[in-house]
Design a protein around this motif. Structure first.
Motif, mmCIF file in Angstrom:
data_model
loop_
_atom_site.group_PDB
_atom_site.id
_atom_site.type_symbol
_atom_site.label_atom_id
_atom_site.label_comp_id
_atom_site.label_asym_id
_atom_site.label_seq_id
_atom_site.Cartn_x
_atom_site.Cartn_y
_atom_site.Cartn_z
ATOM 1 N N VAL A 105 0.881 -1.283 0.039
ATOM 2 C CA VAL A 105 0.204 0.085 0.097
ATOM 3 C C VAL A 105 0.842 1.288 -0.101
ATOM 4 C CG1 VAL A 105 -1.959 -1.048 1.080
ATOM 5 C CG2 VAL A 105 -0.069 0.098 2.590
ATOM 6 N N THR A 106 2.222 1.164 0.110
ATOM 7 C CA THR A 106 2.872 2.292 0.142
ATOM 8 C C THR A 106 3.984 2.296 -1.411
ATOM 9 O OG1 THR A 106 4.699 1.174 1.217
ATOM 10 C CG2 THR A 106 3.292 2.490 2.406
ATOM 11 N N GLN A 107 3.779 1.383 -2.090
ATOM 12 C CA GLN A 107 4.545 1.325 -3.596
ATOM 13 C C GLN A 107 3.795 2.617 -4.271
ATOM 14 O OE1 GLN A 107 4.298 -2.352 -5.388
ATOM 15 N NE2 GLN A 107 5.520 -1.666 -7.033
ATOM 16 N N ASP A 108 4.637 3.222 -4.933
ATOM 17 C CA ASP A 108 4.049 4.279 -5.812
ATOM 18 C C ASP A 108 2.890 5.580 -5.226
ATOM 19 O OD1 ASP A 108 5.646 3.601 -7.940
ATOM 20 O OD2 ASP A 108 4.338 2.112 -8.435
ATOM 21 N N VAL A 109 3.192 5.673 -3.873
ATOM 22 C CA VAL A 109 2.256 6.466 -2.990
ATOM 23 C C VAL A 109 2.993 7.812 -2.678
ATOM 24 C CG1 VAL A 109 0.946 6.833 -0.992
ATOM 25 C CG2 VAL A 109 0.919 4.553 -2.127
ATOM 26 N N PRO A 327 -5.174 1.195 -7.057
ATOM 27 C CA PRO A 327 -5.056 2.840 -7.651
ATOM 28 C C PRO A 327 -6.220 3.097 -8.904
ATOM 29 C CG PRO A 327 -2.937 1.427 -7.787
ATOM 30 C CD PRO A 327 -3.931 0.670 -7.129
ATOM 31 N N GLN A 330 -8.838 4.358 -6.487
ATOM 32 C CA GLN A 330 -8.766 5.797 -6.311
ATOM 33 C C GLN A 330 -9.013 6.826 -7.418
ATOM 34 O OE1 GLN A 330 -5.140 6.752 -3.851
ATOM 35 N NE2 GLN A 330 -4.965 4.678 -3.517
ATOM 36 N N SER A 342 -4.040 9.132 -3.240
ATOM 37 C CA SER A 342 -2.798 9.088 -2.621
ATOM 38 C C SER A 342 -1.923 8.336 -3.742
ATOM 39 C CB SER A 342 -2.659 8.457 -1.497
ATOM 40 O OG SER A 342 -3.178 7.177 -1.583
ATOM 41 N N SER A 343 -2.345 7.469 -4.567
ATOM 42 C CA SER A 343 -1.439 6.720 -5.657
ATOM 43 C C SER A 343 -1.090 7.727 -6.494
ATOM 44 C CB SER A 343 -2.346 5.563 -6.252
ATOM 45 O OG SER A 343 -1.729 4.949 -7.321
ATOM 46 N N THR A 345 0.275 6.733 -9.565
ATOM 47 C CA THR A 345 -0.030 6.280 -10.791
ATOM 48 C C THR A 345 -1.602 6.480 -11.034
ATOM 49 O OG1 THR A 345 -0.546 4.150 -9.893
ATOM 50 C CG2 THR A 345 1.783 4.360 -10.788
ATOM 51 N N ALA A 346 -2.354 6.699 -10.088
ATOM 52 C CA ALA A 346 -3.682 6.962 -10.441
ATOM 53 C C ALA A 346 -3.858 8.388 -11.203
ATOM 54 C CB ALA A 346 -4.493 7.132 -9.271
ATOM 55 N N ARG A 363 -0.168 16.311 -8.018
ATOM 56 C CA ARG A 363 0.536 15.057 -7.737
ATOM 57 C C ARG A 363 2.022 15.700 -7.140
ATOM 58 N NH1 ARG A 363 1.456 10.539 -12.008
ATOM 59 N NH2 ARG A 363 1.668 12.388 -13.502
#
Length: 418
Positions: A105-109, A327, A330, A342-343, A345-346, A363
């Motif tokens: 859940v913290t990857q790419d966040v 993502p 989100q 928070s993502s 990538t989203a 972002r």
């Protein structure tokens, strides 16, 4: 007895999968929709149902704290406003986040979102949607003032430009949480912190640090804006909604506010209450610098997901949390409810980029956003700030930071009441 056995078997079969209760803050229905989606995607592992919390964050906190203090097993998941996370973590109200979940859940966040979900160097909640403030400006006003908005600008430049053009700078000056948000962003942007040691768990040990160069720089910005007369007649009562309305008016110049103002303006155009030319004049940039050349630290807000420490289905709750913060969900939530992900990538979702042309600025801001003091005693700290830094016209660089430090200390040591 012969009849009872078949009846018991039927009852168990009808019970179905465990029901997980997710206590949510009010929105436009997005969290309820996500709950339905995750229920379907669970393959029968669980049913995720939502329970609505009160509208304002302090009341949400109060209801959750009361239930959790009573070891309420019905709270499987909860949407938590970031400033209250340290209090929940310090009270052992949150189930520990498993390592594999934390990694996922913290990857790419966004860095600001991860920081806001962390307490005492440990991830204690799951980042869901994140929020930050932008510097909104009228393109025509900035151009007339000679400001190059492709480059970072300072608070001093913004206030001067508004004064020269006889326009306003909309800020949240009301005696409420939004004032704390503004103060904290200014102090952080000036290189300081409201508290020197927010991780302290004994109130006697908490050391406020507003009586510093950074605290005085923040106070000087607030007082300078007030003295320049650009905050508008309602400065001491200005909320986010009042500011959004003011920015749509004829005297608008600049504003710091959350991204909701974009969808609000678009809806007003569709309703015929706002001319499209007004929205066409909207511009956006990163938060103003408190010190020229120093990276601004915009406000951080949003919602994180906590798993109740007393839940009977902790593993399933974390499984549901991972589904909620996917993502793609989100991105959908941003489009439906206007709450930024928070993502990181989203933000690349094509529809997100078309609907929110300021997606890249949001972002970027989330990467640099600074959480409010992550202390178990946040209520006392925030209330003390609001008392000593309000109204904006009474803020003084020479006295307000020191008064705030003294009141925070006195309250936490039991020598003063709020």
């Amino acid at each position: 007895m012969a009849l009872a056995a078949p009846l018991a078997a039927c009852s168990a079969a009808e019970a179905g999968p465990p029901e997980l209760l997710w206590y949510i803050n009010p929105d436009s229905g997005g969290q309820e929709r996500i709950a339905q989606q995750c229920t379907q995607e669970s393959g029968g592992a669980y049913r995720l149902s939502t329970v609505l919390l009160p509208r304002d964050a302090p009341s949400q906190r109060e209801q959750l704290v009361r239930r959790l203090a009573a070891n309420d097993t019905s709270i499987d998941l909860m949407s938590i406003d970031p400033p209250y996370i340290p209090e929940f973590a310090n009270a052992d109200f949150l189930a520990p986040v498993p390592d594999d979940v934390a990694q996922a859940v913290t990857q790419d966040v966004a860095e600001g979102a991860v920081a806001g979900a962390t307490y005492d160097d440990e991830l204690v909640t799951v980042p869901f949607w994140a929020n930050t403030q932008l510097l909104w400006y009228r393109k025509s006003v900035a151009e007339a003032a000679g400001l190059d908005m492709t480059q970072p600008v300072t608070w001093e430049q913004v206030v001067q430009a508004a004064a020269d053009q006889d326009r306003t700078v909309a800020v949240q000056g009301v005696r409420a949480e939004s004032l704390t948000v503004w103060i904290n962003a200014l102090v952080e942007s000036a290189g300081g912190h409201v508290l020197e040691n927010p991780e302290a768990t004994d109130p006697q040990d908490v050391r406020p640090s507003l009586d510093s160069d950074a605290g005085r720089a923040a106070a000087e910005i607030i007082r300078g804006l007030a003295d320049a007369g650009v905050g508008g007649p309602q400065l001491s009562n200005a909320t986010e909604d009042i500011n959004a309305s003011m920015f749509e008016g004829d005297t608008a110049g600049f504003m710091v506010n959350w991204p909701f103002v974009w969808q609000r303006a678009q809806s007003a155009v569709e309703a015929g209450t706002l001319d499209q030319s007004v929205v066409d004049d909207f511009g956006w940039a990163v938060y103003p610098q408190a010190v020229e050349g120093e990276q601004a630290r915009p406000p951080y807000g949003g919602i994180n997901l906590g798993v109740g420490a007393f839940s009977e289905h902790v593993d399933l709750a974390f499984e549901a949390a991972r589904c909620i913060v996917a993502p793609e969900k989100q991105a959908e939530y941003f489009l439906s409810d206007g709450n930024p992900p928070s993502s990181l990538t989203a933000f690349d979702d094509p529809e997100v980029r078309e609907t929110f042309p300021m997606a890249d600025v949001i972002r970027e801001s989330l990467q640099n956003a600074a959480p409010r003091p992550q202390t178990p005693f946040y209520n006392e700290v925030s209330s003390s700030l609001q008392r000593t830094w309000h109204p904006p016209r009474a803020v003084s660089p020479g006295t307000s930071p020191q008064r705030a430090d003294e009141l925070i200390t006195a309250v936490l040591q039991g020598e003063a009441l709020l």
